[in-house]
Design a protein around this motif. Structure first.
Motif, PDB file in Angstrom:
ATOM      1  N   ARG A   8       6.324  21.340 -29.650  1.00 22.08           N
ATOM      2  CA  ARG A   8       6.259  22.150 -28.447  1.00 22.08           C
ATOM      3  C   ARG A   8       7.044  23.443 -28.499  1.00 22.08           C
ATOM      4  O   ARG A   8       6.974  24.223 -27.578  1.00 22.08           O
ATOM      5  N   SER A   9       7.802  23.685 -29.511  1.00 23.96           N
ATOM      6  CA  SER A   9       8.724  24.808 -29.449  1.00 23.96           C
ATOM      7  C   SER A   9       8.424  25.858 -30.488  1.00 23.96           C
ATOM      8  O   SER A   9       8.182  25.569 -31.646  1.00 23.96           O
ATOM      9  N   ILE A 154      17.559  24.154 -27.453  1.00 21.65           N
ATOM     10  CA  ILE A 154      16.607  23.055 -27.263  1.00 21.65           C
ATOM     11  C   ILE A 154      17.381  21.746 -27.249  1.00 21.65           C
ATOM     12  O   ILE A 154      18.135  21.441 -28.170  1.00 21.65           O
ATOM     13  N   ASN A 156      16.900  17.545 -26.434  1.00 21.51           N
ATOM     14  CA  ASN A 156      15.879  16.517 -26.282  1.00 21.51           C
ATOM     15  C   ASN A 156      16.499  15.131 -26.275  1.00 21.51           C
ATOM     16  O   ASN A 156      17.195  14.751 -27.216  1.00 21.51           O
ATOM     17  N   GLU A 176      16.799  26.705 -23.419  1.00 22.52           N
ATOM     18  CA  GLU A 176      15.424  27.141 -23.162  1.00 22.52           C
ATOM     19  C   GLU A 176      14.468  25.970 -22.970  1.00 22.52           C
ATOM     20  O   GLU A 176      13.480  26.099 -22.246  1.00 22.52           O
ATOM     21  N   GLU A 177      14.743  24.845 -23.611  1.00 29.10           N
ATOM     22  CA  GLU A 177      13.873  23.678 -23.480  1.00 29.10           C
ATOM     23  C   GLU A 177      14.734  22.436 -23.283  1.00 29.10           C
ATOM     24  O   GLU A 177      15.654  22.176 -24.050  1.00 29.10           O
ATOM     25  N   SER A 179      14.209  18.309 -22.422  1.00 29.30           N
ATOM     26  CA  SER A 179      13.248  17.219 -22.267  1.00 29.30           C
ATOM     27  C   SER A 179      13.968  15.881 -22.282  1.00 29.30           C
ATOM     28  O   SER A 179      14.803  15.617 -23.153  1.00 29.30           O
ATOM     29  N   LYS A 200      12.906  27.470 -20.128  1.00 31.47           N
ATOM     30  CA  LYS A 200      11.468  27.740 -20.132  1.00 31.47           C
ATOM     31  C   LYS A 200      10.638  26.468 -19.995  1.00 31.47           C
ATOM     32  O   LYS A 200       9.546  26.497 -19.427  1.00 31.47           O
ATOM     33  N   VAL A 201      11.133  25.356 -20.541  1.00 29.48           N
ATOM     34  CA  VAL A 201      10.401  24.081 -20.507  1.00 29.48           C
ATOM     35  C   VAL A 201      11.323  23.010 -19.962  1.00 29.48           C
ATOM     36  O   VAL A 201      12.448  22.842 -20.444  1.00 29.48           O
ATOM     37  N   SER A 203      11.008  18.894 -18.804  1.00 30.88           N
ATOM     38  CA  SER A 203      10.110  17.740 -18.740  1.00 30.88           C
ATOM     39  C   SER A 203      10.871  16.457 -18.438  1.00 30.88           C
ATOM     40  O   SER A 203      11.781  16.068 -19.167  1.00 30.88           O
TER      41      SER A 203
END
Length: 557
Positions: A8-9, A154, A156, A176-177, A179, A200-201, A203
């Motif tokens: 996704r990145s 990022i 996760n 930025e992300e 999850s 930006k993301v 989830s």
């Protein structure tokens, strides 16, 4: 790699490139007698030896371990790797976690990280990507750790089932992300997550115990995923205008209503709602300037705020799909006037019995789908510019005469699929042999084709084949047709299909097949996916305003 980050990145595409570089590096690695001397470790046997025997050195910069082996990690194995920048571990099972991790790390992907905490003296100032998917990390141990990740972009924690809380993330100024999908025990998210300026993301997909999502003011956010949050009953309040989200999908959540602040998604173009029970569309939807597509699927009810909007208000929405939404006859007078700009409307598999005359008010409507509306009994109006009308398996609708009038199809461009089996009388030529022929001279004529599969016909995709003067003229796959694929039509028995043959585009070899100043013979056949001929009754109508009738013959001239 299976990781969220690679899938996704944009940033993670660089990691993928890095792994490819490591593969190339294999051919010029140093002598294999001491793997600790290498800068990059790729082979799992060498990596496991280094981690179990604590033979690492400061020369090691990259470790990529992907195997299903059990690893008896020496807790101090990473202590000597003071220049380690990239650590990627997938699939392996570790007996315990590390006591040390190098502060030089920039990329960490450790699937199934075995400890509930990170080393207390882990302060990676340059760490950009941190993926602890399927880890044993807990929120209690995570709180202090997040304060150290000032430059992480990022983050996760997907499927981290020990994670019960997302703690204060206000220190993640460059994130930025973020999850944390499928964290089945997550129940709380700190409000700071909704205020990260560069995010930006975001989830939380599949967090089944999550009951509340904090208000959000995420100016950079491009994608928000709250699907499959089975206990999330309220959509988060939006505290300011957010201009980067263009698409939003809500799937299988108990959210029943969007807040008025939803209109702060000023650049939203597509809203999809699937399997969400009863759902109420907010009145602000009508004033959202960029929203052009609303799609809903399998709802117990689709409610509109009838008391809050005047009949003079209309939206910019061009495409509406409300299949499986239990719509009744009340839907049409209440809602169609709001969506006067709609160009495509899918009302398949609903409960209404009448398509009312007010559908004519949708002057821009070109595509209308009513497939499997089993209770539909009557169509009282047809939009004036309708080109595609599909009403497959509308078993209660027995009188389709209004849709078979010659005047409706005479201008061409129509493609209608209707219940019942008959070729209208205004089709000048018909055949029951499984193919149909005609002759023409000069230019290829403008004609409509009507197909009627017999009652014994099995549901099948068919492919029209056009043969001119014995030459099979291939269709141009660059011009996908309107009936669902590369020039095939899914046909059902006991239905009537009328479509403009001009919708089918030929490849450049059409001119080569034509005879100049002579009569050309055309045969239209129908085959299945295995190129077997299909027996279908068919008819041809010539659009006389577009073709010279004297240039067409249905018997050999």
């Amino acid at each position: 790699m299976k990781s969220f980050l690679i899938k996704r990145s944009k940033i993670y595409s660089n990691v993928h490139d890095l792994i490819e570089d490591m593969a190339k590096e294999i051919v010029r690695l140093e002598s294999p007698d001491d793997p600790g001397k290498r800068s990059r470790l790729w082979f799992h046997e060498d990596i496991i030896q280094v981690l179990e025997d604590n033979t690492g050195t400061s020369a090691i910069k990259t470790i990529y371990l992907m195997c299903e082996n059990e690893v008896e990690l020496d807790e101090s194995a990473f202590k000597k790797m003071k220049n380690l920048k990239t650590l990627i571990i997938e699939g392996s099972h570790f007996s315990k976690g590390p006591k040390y991790l190098p502060n030089s790390l920039r990329v960490v992907e450790w699937e199934g990280y075995p400890s509930e905490y990170l080393p207390y003296d882990f302060h990676p100032k340059k760490l950009a990507i941190f993926n602890l998917q399927k880890s044993c990390i807990t929120s209690l141990k995570l709180t202090d750790s997040l304060k150290k990740f000032l430059n992480v972009k990022i983050l996760n924690f997907d499927e981290a089932n020990c994670l019960t809380e997302i703690p204060d993330a206000s220190s993640l100024l460059n994130l930025e992300e973020f999850s944390f999908e499928n964290c089945e025990n997550l129940i709380s998210i700190h409000d700071s997550v909704g205020l990260l300026d560069k995010l930006k993301v975001l989830s939380a997909r599949g967090c089944s115990k999550l009951r509340r999502f904090p208000p959000i003011k995420l100016m950079s956010l491009e994608r928000l995923d709250l699907s499959f949050c089975m206990n999330l009953k309220s959509f988060p309040e939006i505290l300011g205008k957010m201009e980067n989200i263009t698409d939003l999908v809500l799937e299988k959540t108990p959210i029943i209503e969007l807040p008025c602040s939803f209109q702060n998604l000023t650049h939203l173009q597509t809203l999809e709602v699937r399997c969400c029970g009863i759902f109420k569309l907010p009145s602000c939807i009508l004033t959202m300037p960029k929203l052009v597509k609303i799609s809903a699927w399998v709802l117990e009810g689709w409610q509109f705020p009838l008391d809050k909007v005047t009949s003079t208000v209309s939206s910019n929405v061009e495409c509406i799909s409300l299949a499986f939404c239990e719509l009744s006859n009340d839907f049409f007078p209440a809602c169609l006037t709001w969506f006067v700009n709609v160009k495509e409307l899918d009302l398949s598999r609903n409960n209404f019995t009448i398509l009312p005359e007010c559908i004519k008010e949708c002057h821009l409507l070109k595509k209308l789908y009513l497939d499997y509306c089993q209770f539909l009994q009557e169509v009282r109006g047809v939009p004036p510019n309708l080109e595609i009308f599909s009403a497959l398996w509308c078993k209660s609708w027995t009188s389709t005469d209004m849709l078979l009038h010659q005047e409706l199809h005479e201008a061409g461009s129509t493609m209608f699929y209707l219940p019942g089996s008959r070729i209208p009388d205004w089709f000048e030529h018909r055949s029951s042999r499984g193919s149909i022929s005609f002759w023409f001279r000069n230019k290829f004529p403008a004609i409509a084709l009507c197909l009627v599969p017999g009652s014994m016909f099995a549901t099948s995709p068919i492919y029209p084949i056009v043969i001119i003067n014995g030459n099979k003229c291939k269709l141009d796959s660059r011009n996908r047709n309107e009936y669902g694929g590369d020039h095939y039509l899914q046909v059902e028995s006991d239905h009537t299909y009328i479509f403009d043959l001009q919708k089918i585009k030929f490849k450049d070899n059409l001119d080569e097949a034509l005879l100049n100043n002579e009569w050309n013979h055309v045969e239209i056949m129908y085959t299945d996916a295995n190129n077997h001929s299909m027996l279908i009754e068919s008819g041809i109508h010539v659009f006389k305003q577009k073709s010279r009738i004297e240039d067409i013959r249905f018997t050999s001239p």
